[in-house]
Design a protein around this motif. Structure first.
Motif, mmCIF file in Angstrom:
data_model
loop_
_atom_site.group_PDB
_atom_site.id
_atom_site.type_symbol
_atom_site.label_atom_id
_atom_site.label_comp_id
_atom_site.label_asym_id
_atom_site.label_seq_id
_atom_site.Cartn_x
_atom_site.Cartn_y
_atom_site.Cartn_z
ATOM 1 N N SER A 185 0.846 -1.190 0.000
ATOM 2 C CA SER A 185 0.000 0.000 0.000
ATOM 3 C C SER A 185 0.878 1.236 0.000
ATOM 4 O O SER A 185 2.098 1.160 0.175
ATOM 5 C CB SER A 185 -0.890 0.025 1.242
ATOM 6 O OG SER A 185 -0.117 0.424 2.352
ATOM 7 N N ASP A 291 -2.129 1.007 -5.545
ATOM 8 C CA ASP A 291 -2.837 1.593 -4.406
ATOM 9 C C ASP A 291 -2.679 3.103 -4.462
ATOM 10 O O ASP A 291 -1.563 3.605 -4.515
ATOM 11 C CB ASP A 291 -2.272 1.048 -3.090
ATOM 12 C CG ASP A 291 -3.080 1.566 -1.903
ATOM 13 O OD1 ASP A 291 -4.321 1.559 -2.004
ATOM 14 O OD2 ASP A 291 -2.464 1.994 -0.913
ATOM 15 N N ASN A 359 -8.236 -1.919 -11.045
ATOM 16 C CA ASN A 359 -7.323 -0.828 -10.738
ATOM 17 C C ASN A 359 -8.083 0.451 -10.404
ATOM 18 O O ASN A 359 -7.609 1.279 -9.632
ATOM 19 C CB ASN A 359 -6.384 -0.562 -11.919
ATOM 20 C CG ASN A 359 -5.451 -1.735 -12.157
ATOM 21 O OD1 ASN A 359 -5.235 -2.539 -11.257
ATOM 22 N ND2 ASN A 359 -4.925 -1.839 -13.353
ATOM 23 N N THR A 361 -10.698 0.774 -8.657
ATOM 24 C CA THR A 361 -11.236 0.843 -7.294
ATOM 25 C C THR A 361 -10.259 1.507 -6.335
ATOM 26 O O THR A 361 -10.660 2.035 -5.314
ATOM 27 C CB THR A 361 -11.558 -0.571 -6.761
ATOM 28 O OG1 THR A 361 -10.348 -1.328 -6.821
ATOM 29 C CG2 THR A 361 -12.621 -1.247 -7.582
ATOM 30 N N THR A 362 -8.978 1.495 -6.670
ATOM 31 C CA THR A 362 -7.989 2.058 -5.758
ATOM 32 C C THR A 362 -7.471 3.407 -6.230
ATOM 33 O O THR A 362 -6.613 4.003 -5.589
ATOM 34 C CB THR A 362 -6.780 1.113 -5.635
ATOM 35 O OG1 THR A 362 -6.279 0.866 -6.946
ATOM 36 C CG2 THR A 362 -7.169 -0.182 -4.973
#
Lengths: 388, 417
Positions: A185, A291, A359, A361-362
């Motif tokens: 992250s 992330d 991808n 979603t982040t």
């Protein structure tokens, strides 16, 4: 991702698709929504795109024209050369001269002001395009003249002087042979205990300040709200302070893969296509962490008052067709801005594109207006901070 | 008297007085000599004098000045007390100006210029210009403030009034970390102040590099000057070979050498001098090493050519008169090399002040010199006024240092060989 998240995402996609049906003729304000609709639209577009691709992109005949196209060099410009420049030159008879730059607006300004425009088409980033357009040094794009359907382009309505070209992401990446397990992250980028070693970051406040806030616990959706306040800016710089001593600053997009390969940094920020390219072409053991990646565009623009504006239009028209845009993804993993290109993209590449559903979603959608307003002030403070 | 008259009366075959003829010939010769210098003079004028003048001009002249785009507003602000929100006539003038600006697409330029002084006002000016297009009748004061509260702030109006002439001190002050407020000039806050430190750093790095080149170059120059010609020529090649190589190539070579996984660090680790790679690249150390290497010939060559002119008999004479080797060197030889040292050091120091690519490649963010910030101002901030002001200040301080140098050492004593 657990089942709950998947079902939530599915519902969101469905809802957005319905909203899109209703608002088809209105401009969709949220970019995130747009990208979601892109997915819903894909099936319908597939047929149309296949038809278009079969017919081949239309090209104006331009024998004897010498067109200068300027881009960002490295793997990115290589991909453009294969997908756009070479086939366009072949089909139109124009000769294409390539140049490279790092988005220096001053060069464009100097050309326009001295009435000596030698760059015909430029690949430009969002902020520079907005600033340059407001200062009147770019041609206003006439979509009718381009012969393109503006609504087909992700972010097409965002700029008056630029045509969306690709969607890219600023990501963090690492060498799997040196960090195992690697970071997962954006918090890990700032965690020197867990992942000791140097960090590569772009020498620009852009994205770095956003990441600092996210790593400090700010939700992605609130980043620009927090960064809009003086306390938020202080907070971001304070977080950056914690890794400042370990940072190696890069300026050109080709640098971060090199820094990783040299072992000069443990984790680096980079443009996703450059890392992809290093993995695919040079077999580097690099991995991208999806992330809070900065979701942003590159655009085609035409400096104002150039002698070959018509040829520049023809080049942009050609390069914005689904066929060539899909072709580009064979060389670099940037998302084609033309939604119709997606069905033509090799399914194996799709998950590596910034526009891939998992991808998205982040993603942190970069707010160009925020940077147009606050950019100067933040850059000034960033430069002062760097020099201390 | 008679003689003078006689000469005056002497005429050449074409009937012109000799004196006049001589004068003409002399003049033609001078003209010819001058015309030979003319191309160089023209070249210097075009490539050196004019750009510097343009830079100095740019540092104080503001082509985007608010005064050109908001002429009526600036005029109306003349009687403003500077404390409260101005009255209706000022707002009416602003509306008229912004409508004009909107027509000419110059609102973004006004916003950009004001944004230098009031952060975030750029988009507000652009939005206001867009909205006042529809305002035809007054009262404008409330209407404009309703569009954006920034127009109620006296600070906004003070910024506009400060820019009532196309000449501004803003850029020069900004390049010195200063700011013109409503109550005089004061220093900007510490988290933004940057340029004074950068200037000091630039001079400090220049000084260090000069000292190192002198320390390393002087013995080599002495060796070169005292060796027989054959060996001296061979050694000279070693000095000159890197000198002929491009600056960028040499800097890149240092980049490769200094990397964490570079030759030097690998070697040190192999020999167990260190376990962790030393921080050589992106540091002050790397910057000074690379710059010293590049500047070495500039210091060395003037010293060498001066040393070549010093007769060896001087030191021999001193020795034969009983001076020790060091005494003879220090009192007889060294003073004669001072003109070369002065020339070499000045050359290196001034060249160092303009370094850009070497600190950019092998230095860290705290090693960047003025030229790097000039480049940032031009290329990314698109703020040529500030870039010019930085250049102008660097030029002024360099000239001041040169004058000081002249006082201490004397430029007339300087010798390049």
């Amino acid at each position: 991702m657990n089942n709950k998240t998947v079902s939530i995402v599915a519902i969101v996609v469905a809802i957005v698709a319905i909203i899109y049906g209703v608002m088809q003729h209105q401009q969709v304000a949220s970019l995130q929504q747009q990208v979601e609709t892109l997915k819903a639209d894909a099936a319908k577009a597939k047929e149309e795109a296949a038809k278009q691709a079969a017919a081949g992109p239309q090209v104006a005949a331009l024998p004897g024209v010498n067109l200068t196209v300027v881009s960002w060099g490295g793997a990115y410009q290589d991909s453009q050369r294969e997908a756009f420049m070479k086939p366009f030159a072949k089909a139109s008879g124009a000769k294409i001269t390539e140049e490279e730059y790092n988005g220096e607006i001053a060069k464009i300004r100097a050309m326009v002001e001295s009435n000596n425009v030698t760059w015909d088409v430029i690949d430009i980033d969002t902020q520079t395009a907005l600033a340059a357009c407001a200062e009147g040094i770019l041609e206003t794009i006439d979509w009718g003249k381009l012969g393109l359907d503006r609504s087909k382009f992700i972010g097409g309505e965002l700029q008056a002087c630029a045509v969306p070209n690709i969607v890219y992401a600023t990501v963090i990446a690492y060498d799997t042979t040196k960090l195992n397990p690697g970071p997962t992250s954006i918090k890990d980028l700032f965690d020197l205990q867990k992942f000791p070693g140097k960090r590569g970051l772009q020498k620009n406040p852009f994205i770095n300040l956003e990441w600092a806030l996210i790593a400090d616990g700010v939700a992605i959706a609130d980043v620009y709200k927090v960064l809009g306040t003086p306390e938020g800016v202080d907070r971001a710089f304070a977080k950056l302070d914690t890794i400042k001593k370990e940072v190696v600053w890069w300026e050109a997009g080709a640098q971060p893969p090199q820094l990783l390969a040299d072992g000069q940094v443990a984790i680096t920020s980079a443009w996703n296509g450059r890392i992809y390219n290093a993995v695919k072409k040079d077999n580097k053991p690099f991995k991208i962490v999806w992330d809070a990646q900065g979701f942003d565009w590159d655009w085609w623009s035409i400096p104002k008052g150039g002698p070959r504006v018509d040829a520049a239009y023809a080049f942009i028209t050609y390069s914005s067709q689904p066929g060539p845009m899909a072709e580009q993804t064979k060389y670099i993993s940037y998302g084609p801005a033309n939604r119709d290109a997606i069905p033509n993209v090799d399914p194996a590449v799709l998950p590596d594109l910034p526009t891939a559903p998992q991808n998205m979603t982040t993603a942190l959608i970069v707010d160009p207006q925020f940077w147009a307003d606050k950019g100067e002030e933040l850059r000034e403070r960033f430069n002062a901070w760097l020099a201390k | 008297m008679v003689a003078a008259t006689a000469i005056d009366n002497v005429r050449t075959t074409d009937g012109i007085p000799l004196k006049e003829k001589l004068r003409r010939v002399e003049q033609a010769r001078r003209l010819k000599a001058f015309s030979l210098v003319l191309p160089l003079l023209f070249f210097i004028l075009v490539s050196f004098v004019l750009p510097i003048l343009a830079m100095l001009w740019n540092a104080v002249y503001d082509p985007e000045a608010v005064s050109e785009e908001l002429p009526q507003t600036v005029a109306a602000l003349a009687d403003w007390d500077g404390r409260a929100t101005p009255a209706e006539p000022v707002f009416a003038a602003l509306v008229a100006d912004l409508q004009e600006a909107q027509k000419n697409k110059t609102a973004a330029l006004i916003g950009k210029r004001l944004n230098y002084e009031i952060s975030g006002i750029r988009s507000k000016v652009i939005a206001t210009a867009r909205k006042v297009e529809k305002l035809d009748t007054g009262p404008f004061r409330e209407a404009v403030i309703a569009i954006d509260a920034v127009w109620a702030e006296p600070e906004t109006w003070a910024a506009i009034r400060r820019n009532d002439s196309p000449f501004t001190s803003y850029y020069v002050l900004a390049a010195l970390d200063l700011r013109q407020g409503s109550d005089g000039i004061h220093r900007i806050s510490d988290d933004r102040a940057i340029y004074v430190a950068v200037f000091l750093r630039t001079f400090w790095i220049g000084l260090q590099v000069t000292a190192w080149t002198l320390l390393l170059g002087f013995p080599v120059a002495y060796l070169l000057a005292s060796l027989p010609a054959r060996q001296a020529n061979l050694l000279m090649i070693f000095v000159l070979l890197p000198f002929w190589t491009s600056l960028l190539v040499r800097t890149t070579a240092w980049f490769v050498l200094l990397l964490d996984s570079g030759v030097i660090n690998e070697m040190l680790q192999l020999l167990h001098f260190t376990d962790e790679p030393l921080k050589l690249i992106f540091s002050r150390f790397g910057t000074i090493v690379a710059m010293t290497h590049i500047q070495l010939p500039f210091t060395l060559l003037p010293i060498y050519s001066v040393m070549k002119t010093i007769p060896p008999s001087h030191v021999r004479a001193a020795r034969s008169l009983g001076a020790g080797p060091f005494y003879a060197f220090w009192r007889v030889y060294f003073p004669q090399t001072v003109p070369g040292i002065a020339a070499g050091c000045l050359l290196t120091f001034i060249l160092c002040l303009g370094y850009y690519i070497t600190p950019a490649l092998v230095g860290g963010p705290t090693d960047q010199m003025v030229s790097n910030f000039v480049s940032t101002a031009i290329n990314t901030e698109n703020n040529w006024g500030k870039a010019s002001a930085l250049g102008a200040i660097l030029l002024a301080v360099t000239l001041a240092l040169f004058v000081l140098y002249n006082r201490v050492i004397g430029v007339d004593k300087m010798k390049f060989g």
